[in-house]
Write a protein that holds these residues in place. Structure first.
Motif, PDB file in Angstrom:
ATOM      1  N   SER A   1      17.864  18.507  -3.304  1.00 29.77           N
ATOM      2  CA  SER A   1      18.667  17.462  -2.668  1.00 29.77           C
ATOM      3  C   SER A   1      17.820  16.387  -2.003  1.00 29.77           C
ATOM      4  O   SER A   1      18.346  15.404  -1.504  1.00 29.77           O
ATOM      5  N   HIS A   2      16.511  16.552  -1.992  1.00 28.33           N
ATOM      6  CA  HIS A   2      15.612  15.571  -1.386  1.00 28.33           C
ATOM      7  C   HIS A   2      15.802  14.214  -2.060  1.00 28.33           C
ATOM      8  O   HIS A   2      16.003  14.127  -3.268  1.00 28.33           O
ATOM      9  N   HIS A   3      15.747  13.131  -1.286  1.00 29.26           N
ATOM     10  CA  HIS A   3      16.004  11.789  -1.821  1.00 29.26           C
ATOM     11  C   HIS A   3      15.041  11.399  -2.938  1.00 29.26           C
ATOM     12  O   HIS A   3      15.372  10.574  -3.784  1.00 29.26           O
ATOM     13  N   PHE A   4      13.855  11.982  -2.968  1.00 30.24           N
ATOM     14  CA  PHE A   4      12.883  11.677  -4.022  1.00 30.24           C
ATOM     15  C   PHE A   4      13.474  11.909  -5.402  1.00 30.24           C
ATOM     16  O   PHE A   4      13.261  11.131  -6.327  1.00 30.24           O
TER      17      PHE A   4
ATOM     18  N   TYR B   1      19.721  11.653 -13.120  1.00 27.64           N
ATOM     19  CA  TYR B   1      21.183  11.646 -13.221  1.00 27.64           C
ATOM     20  C   TYR B   1      21.764  12.700 -14.151  1.00 27.64           C
ATOM     21  O   TYR B   1      22.981  12.884 -14.169  1.00 27.64           O
TER      22      TYR B   1
ATOM     23  N   CYS C   1      10.686   6.520  -7.890  1.00 26.78           N
ATOM     24  CA  CYS C   1       9.787   7.629  -7.556  1.00 26.78           C
ATOM     25  C   CYS C   1       9.592   8.567  -8.739  1.00 26.78           C
ATOM     26  O   CYS C   1       8.467   8.887  -9.118  1.00 26.78           O
TER      27      CYS C   1
ATOM     28  N   HIS D   1      16.395  11.585  -6.412  1.00 28.49           N
ATOM     29  CA  HIS D   1      17.508  10.691  -6.713  1.00 28.49           C
ATOM     30  C   HIS D   1      17.036   9.240  -6.773  1.00 28.49           C
ATOM     31  O   HIS D   1      17.838   8.317  -6.729  1.00 28.49           O
ATOM     32  N   CYS D   2      15.727   9.044  -6.867  1.00 33.69           N
ATOM     33  CA  CYS D   2      15.123   7.710  -6.871  1.00 33.69           C
ATOM     34  C   CYS D   2      14.463   7.468  -8.228  1.00 33.69           C
ATOM     35  O   CYS D   2      13.487   8.139  -8.570  1.00 33.69           O
TER      36      CYS D   2
END
Length: 97
Positions: free
Chosen positions: A29-32, A19, A38, A34-35
């Motif tokens: 921008s890969h979802h990884f 964040y 992970c 933002h997790c």
């Protein structure tokens, strides 16, 4: 106390990576990325790897310990991320009952 310091360090580093505004321009921008679960796993593995260079926490330097520490970091980073947000403690009524 050892484990508490590790959990707080892993949560803090995970929050900064996922964040932190400082990483907005370079964060993929890969979802990884933002997790918190992970990223928390890899943060735990990183903190285990630098374990010999800090006195905040000391863990056995074995593969089994690395895996367990990474799992602890992932789980606690996710749970703390779900409980605490920018506006304080998250008290969401999901309407389950």
């Amino acid at each position: 106390m050892n484990l508490l310091l590790f959990v707080l360090a892993s949560y803090g580093l995970t929050q900064i990576i996922v964040y932190g505004r400082i990483f907005n321009k370079i964060r993929p921008s890969h979802h990884f990325f933002h997790c918190s679960m992970c990223v928390g796993w890899w943060v735990g593995l990183f903190l285990w790897a630098i374990n010999p260079y800090t006195e905040l926490f000391t863990f056995d330097y074995s593969i089994a310990t690395a895996f367990i520490i990474a799992c602890v970091s992932s789980g606690t980073s996710y749970v703390l991320n779900m409980v605490f947000g920018d506006k304080g403690i998250n008290l969401v009524n999901r309407g389950d009952g």
